[in-house]
Structure formats: structure tokens, C-alpha cells
Design a protein around this motif. Sequence first.
Motif, mmCIF file in Angstrom:
data_model
loop_
_atom_site.group_PDB
_atom_site.id
_atom_site.type_symbol
_atom_site.label_atom_id
_atom_site.label_comp_id
_atom_site.label_asym_id
_atom_site.label_seq_id
_atom_site.Cartn_x
_atom_site.Cartn_y
_atom_site.Cartn_z
ATOM 1 N N HIS A 1 -10.978 -3.228 0.795
ATOM 2 C CA HIS A 1 -9.806 -4.095 0.918
ATOM 3 C C HIS A 1 -8.903 -3.645 2.070
ATOM 4 N N VAL A 2 -8.777 -2.336 2.270
ATOM 5 C CA VAL A 2 -7.963 -1.826 3.375
ATOM 6 C C VAL A 2 -8.553 -2.255 4.713
ATOM 7 N N ILE A 3 -9.875 -2.140 4.862
ATOM 8 C CA ILE A 3 -10.502 -2.525 6.133
ATOM 9 C C ILE A 3 -10.373 -4.023 6.362
ATOM 10 N N ARG A 4 -10.513 -4.814 5.295
ATOM 11 C CA ARG A 4 -10.360 -6.263 5.458
ATOM 12 C C ARG A 4 -8.920 -6.611 5.850
ATOM 13 N N ALA A 5 -7.949 -5.860 5.336
ATOM 14 C CA ALA A 5 -6.559 -6.082 5.749
ATOM 15 C C ALA A 5 -6.401 -5.767 7.234
ATOM 16 N N ALA A 6 -6.976 -4.659 7.661
ATOM 17 C CA ALA A 6 -6.903 -4.295 9.081
ATOM 18 C C ALA A 6 -7.599 -5.332 9.946
ATOM 19 N N ASP A 7 -8.691 -5.888 9.447
ATOM 20 C CA ASP A 7 -9.417 -6.914 10.210
ATOM 21 C C ASP A 7 -8.561 -8.152 10.458
ATOM 22 N N ARG A 8 -7.634 -8.457 9.547
ATOM 23 C CA ARG A 8 -6.791 -9.646 9.745
ATOM 24 C C ARG A 8 -5.485 -9.313 10.452
ATOM 25 N N LEU B 1 -11.928 16.819 1.458
ATOM 26 C CA LEU B 1 -12.538 15.996 2.501
ATOM 27 C C LEU B 1 -13.810 16.620 3.082
ATOM 28 N N VAL B 2 -14.387 17.569 2.380
ATOM 29 C CA VAL B 2 -15.628 18.197 2.852
ATOM 30 C C VAL B 2 -16.706 17.130 3.045
ATOM 31 N N HIS B 3 -17.388 17.176 4.193
ATOM 32 C CA HIS B 3 -18.496 16.277 4.547
ATOM 33 C C HIS B 3 -18.057 14.836 4.816
ATOM 34 N N GLU B 4 -16.735 14.559 4.916
ATOM 35 C CA GLU B 4 -16.280 13.182 5.105
ATOM 36 C C GLU B 4 -15.775 12.899 6.519
ATOM 37 N N ASP B 5 -15.837 13.867 7.429
ATOM 38 C CA ASP B 5 -15.240 13.675 8.749
ATOM 39 C C ASP B 5 -15.851 12.501 9.506
ATOM 40 N N LYS B 6 -17.167 12.325 9.430
ATOM 41 C CA LYS B 6 -17.805 11.237 10.174
ATOM 42 C C LYS B 6 -17.310 9.883 9.683
ATOM 43 N N LEU B 7 -17.150 9.760 8.373
ATOM 44 C CA LEU B 7 -16.646 8.512 7.803
ATOM 45 C C LEU B 7 -15.207 8.268 8.238
ATOM 46 N N LEU B 8 -14.387 9.313 8.180
ATOM 47 C CA LEU B 8 -12.977 9.169 8.534
ATOM 48 C C LEU B 8 -12.800 8.856 10.010
ATOM 49 N N LEU B 9 -13.618 9.456 10.852
ATOM 50 C CA LEU B 9 -13.564 9.162 12.278
ATOM 51 C C LEU B 9 -13.923 7.703 12.547
ATOM 52 N N ALA B 10 -14.937 7.210 11.828
ATOM 53 C CA ALA B 10 -15.317 5.800 11.988
ATOM 54 C C ALA B 10 -14.200 4.887 11.513
ATOM 55 N N LEU B 11 -13.545 5.252 10.421
ATOM 56 C CA LEU B 11 -12.433 4.450 9.909
ATOM 57 C C LEU B 11 -11.281 4.431 10.914
ATOM 58 N N ALA B 12 -10.993 5.590 11.512
ATOM 59 C CA ALA B 12 -9.885 5.681 12.466
ATOM 60 C C ALA B 12 -10.187 4.977 13.779
ATOM 61 N N HIS C 1 -11.062 1.961 13.997
ATOM 62 C CA HIS C 1 -10.561 0.588 13.891
ATOM 63 C C HIS C 1 -9.240 0.488 14.641
ATOM 64 N N PRO C 2 -9.050 -0.514 15.467
ATOM 65 C CA PRO C 2 -7.823 -0.587 16.283
ATOM 66 C C PRO C 2 -6.541 -0.701 15.479
ATOM 67 N N ASN C 3 -6.629 -1.097 14.215
ATOM 68 C CA ASN C 3 -5.424 -1.257 13.405
ATOM 69 C C ASN C 3 -5.276 -0.175 12.338
ATOM 70 N N ILE C 4 -6.099 0.875 12.405
ATOM 71 C CA ILE C 4 -6.047 1.939 11.396
ATOM 72 C C ILE C 4 -5.797 3.282 12.065
#
Length: 352
Positions: free
Chosen positions: A99-106, A119-130, A132-135
Amino acid sequence: MKLRPRIRASLAALFALLVAACSGLQPLDLEPEYTAAPEQSAIWDTVSSVSPQDWHVLLNDGPTALDWRLRAIDSASHSIDLQTFLWHFDTVGAMVLDHVIRAADRGVTVRILIDDTFLVHEDKLLLALAEHPNIEYRVFNPFKRRSGGMATRQLLNLGEFRRLDHRMHNKAMVVDNQVAIVGGRNIADEYFGLDNDANFRDLELILGGTIVRDVSAAFDDYWNDRWSFPIETISHDKASAQQLAEARQVAGQVPHLHTEESAEELVARWRDLADGADTGATLLFADTPPEDNPRNREEAPVQVANALGELFDKAVSEIVIVSAYLIPTPELVGAGDRARDRGVRVRILTNS
């Protein structure tokens, strides 16, 4: 006596680890960013007309709390600020993430601030999330050396134990600077009654009115703290779009938890909520982020505990505490004892 080559190599590696662990992370100075003024929309105009004063609604059970969290995200037209101690990408975590990503998409601007403990082992996911131009994604008081699992990470950062022992347990979500959800729930199944093995008993409030600006200010204090780091400044991993896509997937069908609603339905739901809300003065208690170094004793996050002690000393009839986990300080225990000596009834509900 000569050491065997393997032993020499092991000792050299251990020495290198210990030397590295003594080199600490330095605070980061960034241009401050602040929550924008309250956004106007059909939803918030309706809420203000129904309840122009401060109002609050108790989110007593987990599924209802999740439903309103997702509804609030879906109602955002300008900004979402999300602060949490823990975020697991299970059913709840995946739904919130999606839902957060869909909000950023709009076009909604999203700021996410999370503690680094889990946050162990989550850096790649967080980097991909960041990416996003609106996140924007920041990590509070992070581990400098981020390789390996939890035990390895603790060893690599051994010289920084006192700093890393200072954590951020704040949980808040502010939408359009118009409504906020605050309380004790982290973003994980066990905080919403959905884990198959064990669940925490916790509470939250939806807040409306001027008190929301106080929540925003508390978020901004931590967001602009010198120990809140953009994820890309502390991780050398490469973003994983595939991992992010997988984290958004919700295993199985969960329509009983949340149903997508039209714009008209969202307005109606918020109107009904505000119309039935409790009103009255609302106070926010929040710990203060460190100004210099979290390892310093004078920077300890004790402000909420001290405020609770003062409230205990003012109680004349009854004290009721509901907390997923409660580790009271000696000072808080003393305040509770003084309250009981005055004849105040003290009731505590917590997980064993």
C-alpha cells in the motif's frame, strides 16, 4: 614455540575484526526536512467539518488496526511519514509495504524511519525501496558494519556496543499531517493477532486535530537527527528489485483483513469514524533523540519513563497500563509503590 599457519591466520583475522570494531560510525549532517502543512482534500475537509477539535479512536484489536492503517495510507494525497522499531515482511508487513508503494506511485511523498535492530539481510530490499522517486528511507542509529547475520554483526560492531544499545522504539504514522496512528504496534503479524504461534497484546490510537502536528514534530526530530542515516549512505549492497517485488506479495488470500474502497467509500468511512470519536485534550509523550552521541549517558531516552513517573505521582484513584512488554525502571517502580501507598489502584496488563 611456533604457531601453526592455520592458528596464525585465525588470530590475524580475529585481530582485524577487533581493530575494525573499534572504528566507530560518525554522525551525519544533512539539510533538515520537515512535514508539510496539513493537506486539504475531500476526506480531511469532511473530517474537520464533523469533528473540528482534537479527537481520538482506540484501535483495540489487531485486524481492525491493520484495516485502518491501510485505509489511512490509501487516503493520503500528499504525504506519509512512517516510523517504527520493527518491520517484518510477513502478511502484515507485505500489505503495508504494498500500500505504501502504491501511494508513492500516485505521487504521495513517503518518508520511512526505522530502527536498525532487526534489519539484518534487508539492505537490498531497502535500497530498492529508497530508489522510488517519492520514497525516502532512513535508518536510526545504524550498525556501521552490516555483513553476516545477527551474531556476526554484533561481533563486527563490538566496539560500538554502548552507542548501539540506544534504540528507537517510537511507532507512528502520519498521513497528510491530518491524521496519525500512534501506539505500541510494530509492523509484524504478531502485533496484529495474526501469528500462528504467539501474539502480543497491544493498543493504538487514531488521532485527529491539532495533536497530529505534535506527532509530526516528534517524527521530524528523529528524521533530522544526526544519527538517522539514509540507507544508501550506510550500505554497500546493490538494490534488489526482485527482492522488493517478493516482499510485496501476500501469501494466500486475506480479504477478511482489508477490502479496497472507492474514493466515496473512503470519505464515508472517515466521516463515520470522526463522528463517533472521543474528543478532548490530547497529550503526546515521546523520547528525545540524541544530539551528540547515543552512547552518552545524558542522551539516554528516558523522557517518557520520567513523564510516566510524574503521572503516577499525580494519580488519585487508578492507574491502568497495557503494554506488550514492560521493563520498568527502579524510578517507575518507586512511583508505582508510592501510588499504592496513597490508596491508588494499579492494574497492569502485559505479555508474560
